[in-house]
Structures are given as C-alpha cells and as structure tokens.
Motif scaffolding. Structure first.
Motif, mmCIF file in Angstrom:
data_model
loop_
_atom_site.group_PDB
_atom_site.id
_atom_site.type_symbol
_atom_site.label_atom_id
_atom_site.label_comp_id
_atom_site.label_asym_id
_atom_site.label_seq_id
_atom_site.Cartn_x
_atom_site.Cartn_y
_atom_site.Cartn_z
ATOM 1 N N THR A 181 1.158 -1.533 -0.079
ATOM 2 C CA THR A 181 -0.027 0.158 0.259
ATOM 3 C C THR A 181 0.719 1.785 0.370
ATOM 4 O O THR A 181 0.506 2.436 -0.458
ATOM 5 C CB THR A 181 -0.784 -0.191 1.263
ATOM 6 O OG1 THR A 181 -1.514 -1.159 0.693
ATOM 7 C CG2 THR A 181 -1.573 1.031 1.102
ATOM 8 N N VAL A 182 1.900 0.884 0.563
ATOM 9 C CA VAL A 182 2.696 2.186 0.507
ATOM 10 C C VAL A 182 3.138 2.330 -0.406
ATOM 11 O O VAL A 182 3.575 4.098 -0.964
ATOM 12 C CB VAL A 182 4.499 2.185 2.256
ATOM 13 C CG1 VAL A 182 5.135 3.692 1.968
ATOM 14 C CG2 VAL A 182 3.021 2.616 3.326
ATOM 15 N N LEU A 183 3.852 1.384 -1.404
ATOM 16 C CA LEU A 183 4.930 1.580 -2.574
ATOM 17 C C LEU A 183 3.746 2.455 -3.159
ATOM 18 O O LEU A 183 3.713 2.789 -3.692
ATOM 19 C CB LEU A 183 5.113 0.072 -2.344
ATOM 20 C CG LEU A 183 5.812 0.139 -4.336
ATOM 21 C CD1 LEU A 183 7.433 1.166 -3.969
ATOM 22 C CD2 LEU A 183 7.084 -1.255 -4.184
ATOM 23 N N ALA A 184 2.407 1.539 -3.652
ATOM 24 C CA ALA A 184 1.891 2.147 -4.483
ATOM 25 C C ALA A 184 1.408 3.220 -4.296
ATOM 26 O O ALA A 184 1.498 4.506 -5.296
ATOM 27 C CB ALA A 184 0.580 1.132 -4.403
ATOM 28 N N ALA A 185 0.818 3.946 -2.994
ATOM 29 C CA ALA A 185 0.826 4.641 -2.654
ATOM 30 C C ALA A 185 1.749 6.390 -3.374
ATOM 31 O O ALA A 185 1.816 6.992 -3.786
ATOM 32 C CB ALA A 185 0.672 5.409 -0.980
ATOM 33 N N LEU A 186 3.295 6.104 -3.029
ATOM 34 C CA LEU A 186 4.280 6.445 -3.498
ATOM 35 C C LEU A 186 4.317 6.597 -4.812
ATOM 36 O O LEU A 186 4.230 8.030 -5.361
ATOM 37 C CB LEU A 186 5.231 6.298 -2.720
ATOM 38 C CG LEU A 186 5.861 6.359 -1.352
ATOM 39 C CD1 LEU A 186 7.307 4.952 -0.834
ATOM 40 C CD2 LEU A 186 6.332 7.810 -0.534
ATOM 41 N N ILE A 187 4.276 6.124 -5.463
ATOM 42 C CA ILE A 187 3.956 6.047 -6.801
ATOM 43 C C ILE A 187 3.059 6.598 -7.210
ATOM 44 O O ILE A 187 2.922 7.472 -8.223
ATOM 45 C CB ILE A 187 3.946 4.665 -7.285
ATOM 46 C CG1 ILE A 187 5.055 3.621 -6.998
ATOM 47 C CG2 ILE A 187 4.320 4.331 -8.782
ATOM 48 C CD1 ILE A 187 5.340 2.157 -7.186
ATOM 49 N N VAL A 188 1.954 6.280 -6.984
ATOM 50 C CA VAL A 188 0.547 7.165 -7.345
ATOM 51 C C VAL A 188 1.079 8.776 -7.128
ATOM 52 O O VAL A 188 0.494 9.664 -8.140
ATOM 53 C CB VAL A 188 -0.783 7.244 -6.639
ATOM 54 C CG1 VAL A 188 -1.631 7.601 -6.776
ATOM 55 C CG2 VAL A 188 -1.062 6.187 -6.501
ATOM 56 N N GLY A 189 1.449 9.265 -5.907
ATOM 57 C CA GLY A 189 1.825 10.041 -5.432
ATOM 58 C C GLY A 189 2.920 11.131 -6.761
ATOM 59 O O GLY A 189 2.538 12.371 -6.464
#
Length: 388
Positions: A72-80
């Motif tokens: 979740t954190v990795l995906a959130a950083l990529i989305v950001g």
C-alpha cells in the motif's frame, strides 16, 4: 485565522468534536499568493482522496498484513509522484495508513476527505478576502540589484585609482561573484509578483510592467560583464612585481570609466521604481550617464593600448576589460538597438576595432611607454576569460 475558522466550520458541519485535520489543512494550503493557495489546495485534496481510495481498494483485496501495508505504501508513493502532487505527495501514503489503522474504512476515509475539503475551502476563501500583490517588492529587489552593481563598480574604481594590485582585484572579484545571490533574490521576487496576480481579482488595478522582466534580464547580463571584467583585472596584475604594476596614466582613465559605468547602472535602476508607480520615468539622466561613460571608454581604450604584436596577452586582457564594460553600457543604453535584454543577441568576434574603438591600425602598432608588463600564465589567450 484560517486554522481557527476551519476548525469551527468543520465542527459545525460535521459534528466532529476535534476536527484537527480541517484546521491542519487550512494551515498548510494558505500561501503567500492566491494562485499558490489554490494550487496547494488541489494538491492536498488530491493526495487525501487518492490515499483513501487506494487504502480502501487494497485493504478490501488483501486485508491488513505487514506485506499488504508495504504494498500500500509503495503504491501510494508511486501514485503521489505520478499525480505530481508536489510537497503533498507524502500525504497519499499517510492518508492510506491512517485509514487502514481504523476499523471502518468507509467512515474514516469519508471523514478525512470531508475535513480536507472544508480546510481547503476555508483557506481559499480567507485568501480571497485580501489577496496580496507583490509587484512593488519585485521592483525594489531589481532596483536594489542595480544599486549593488553600481556601488561595486564605483568601489572597484576607487581601488584601481589608489593602486591596481592583485589583492584589491581579487577582493573585487569575490564581491562580483557575490552579486549572484542578489540576482537570484530578484528573480524570486519577480516570479512571486507574477504569481500574486494570477487568479487575483485585483489584477485589473495592479499589473507587473513588462519592463521589469527586461530590466532584470539586462541587469543579469550586466552582472556577468562586471564579473568577467573583475576576472580580467585580476589576471592582469597577478604575479606582476609591485614596480611593474600599471601606472597612474593607465589606472586613472580606467577608474573614471568604472566610476561612470557605476553611475549609469544606478540611473538605470532608478527607472524601475517609476515603472511600477506610474508612467515611465524620465531617462534623461540615464542617457547622460551612458554618454559620459562612452566618452570615458574611448579615453580608457587609448590609455590601455599596447602593441598587439609584442604584448598580445596584455592587449587581450585590456581589450576584454574595455569590451565587457562597453557591453554593459549596451545593456542599459535606452538608445541601443536592443535594450534591456541580450536574448537572441550574439557576441561578435573580438577584434582590435571592437575592443579599442576609434583607434587606427597605425596606433595599434605604436607602443605606449611604460605599458609593457608581464602577465601571469593564466591570462587570456584568444578570448575574454570565463568568470570563475
């Protein structure tokens, strides 16, 4: 003020006893200009919504485990990063983790979105009450840059008149390099002034004169010419014995040229304030200052002339000093063909005619007594030395 108002509004509308997220959002989104406030508001809203949606999606598929949290954190950083949320990119993983930390994803996520929307809306509304305009500070910053350039030239003139030594020349070079900080500050002030009028309801009564940009560009080029001139003057006397330093017959005309150039730059800077306060100011003082500097340039060229065949290194250094000071005058001359900016203008190849105007080829071959001096190994060989 925006923080308190957002707290009260969120408490009334949402019934939340401690809506700190709304207050925090209002605090973070309010910026110096209305445009920046709106931009930060959209970035903040986008980051929170993206984080909540991402947390709800991934938690419903994988649940909450140590590895799903990492995903979740990795995906959130990529989305950001993909959404180009700027300073608010980290809010995406933060919102996702806070939603995962509570049991009811739907209520927690929606509550966070609502508070963010309220905080952002309050921040924008507060900024609309009295949106600031930063045109005058920009003009002041550009005028201060011109003042510092002029003051430096006059200081260098005084140093040359007293004695053209390597220590004094090196100190002048250090001060010329320090002008870059002032140039950066003027650039930021002008960019802030332009931003302050974007989306601003007061833009009809306040504007950034187009001359501000061109005058700043002219001063940026002038700073380069001053720095290169100081570099040349340092190279000219480096390693030269005290008994062989340029005499008063060379120093005095060069000092007069530097002093007059400083007066011209200061007169150029005085016009910046008049551009903002009202109609364009009278540039007669600037014209007189530039005309006087050009007359002294011719005198300095004659005094600094050496035989181009016997002392090519000295000839090139002297020519580079006069040439760059002449280009500086071109930047601020209201009668020049291209005024206040050097964009799309190329430097012509250096020649005896351009470096020493109004001098014949016969006078180039005539050696002036007392000007044959040794120059250091780092002296220029073919073109003006780079500003270092």
């Amino acid at each position: 003020m925006a923080t308190v108002v957002a707290f009260v509004v969120a408490h009334v509308l949402l019934g939340e006893p401690r809506p700190l997220l709304a207050a925090l959002t209002a605090l973070l989104v309010v910026q110096f200009t209305l445009y920046q406030t709106v931009r930060h508001s959209w970035q903040r809203i986008g980051s929170v919504v993206a984080g909540v949606l991402l947390a709800g999606l991934l938690s419903s598929v994988f649940g909450l485990t140590w590895w799903s949290l990492g995903v979740t954190v990795l995906a959130a950083l990529i989305v950001g990063q993909g959404l180009r949320l700027g300073d608010h990119a980290l809010e995406v993983p933060i919102s996702a983790m806070l939603v995962l930390a509570v049991g009811s994803h739907t209520s927690a996520g929606l509550g966070r979105v609502y508070e963010t929307l309220i905080g952002a809306a309050v921040g924008v509304c507060i900024s609309l009450l009295a949106p600031p305009v930063y045109v005058q500070p920009a003009a002041d910053a550009i005028g201060d840059l011109a003042e510092q350039i002029g003051r430096l030239l006059k200081t260098v003139a005084a140093d040359v008149e007293q004695g053209w030594s390597h220590e004094r020349a090196l100190d002048s070079l250090r001060r010329a390099r320090g002008l870059e900080d002032t140039v950066d500050g003027a650039r930021r002030a002008l960019a802030e002034a332009e931003d302050s009028l974007r989306l601003n309801p007061r833009r009809r009564v306040a504007h950034v004169p187009r001359t501000l940009r061109s005058r700043l560009t002219a001063l940026e080029y002038s700073t380069i010419h001053v720095r290169v001139s100081c570099r040349c003057m340092t190279d000219r006397v480096e390693g030269v014995p005290a008994a062989e330093l340029p005499g008063a017959e060379v120093r005095q005309p060069l000092a007069d040229l530097l002093d007059a150039s400083g007066d011209a730059v200061k007169a150029f800077g005085e016009l910046v304030g008049s551009d903002v306060a009202g109609p364009a100011g009278d540039d007669s003082r600037l014209r007189r200052a530039v005309r006087r500097a050009r007359e002294l340039r011719d005198a300095a060229s004659s005094a600094m002339l050496v035989d181009a065949q016997r002392e090519p290194e000295i000839w090139r250094v002297h020519g580079a000093v006069v040439g760059h000071l002449d280009r500086l005058l071109d930047e601020i001359d209201p009668d020049a063909e291209v005024v206040a900016h050097g964009l799309n203008r190329h430097t012509p190849a250096t020649s005896a005619v351009t470096l020493f105007p109004r001098l014949s080829s016969a006078s180039l071959r005539r050696r002036r007594p007392g000007t044959a001096r040794a120059v250091p190994r780092r002296a220029v060989s073919g073109r003006a030395p780079a500003a270092r």
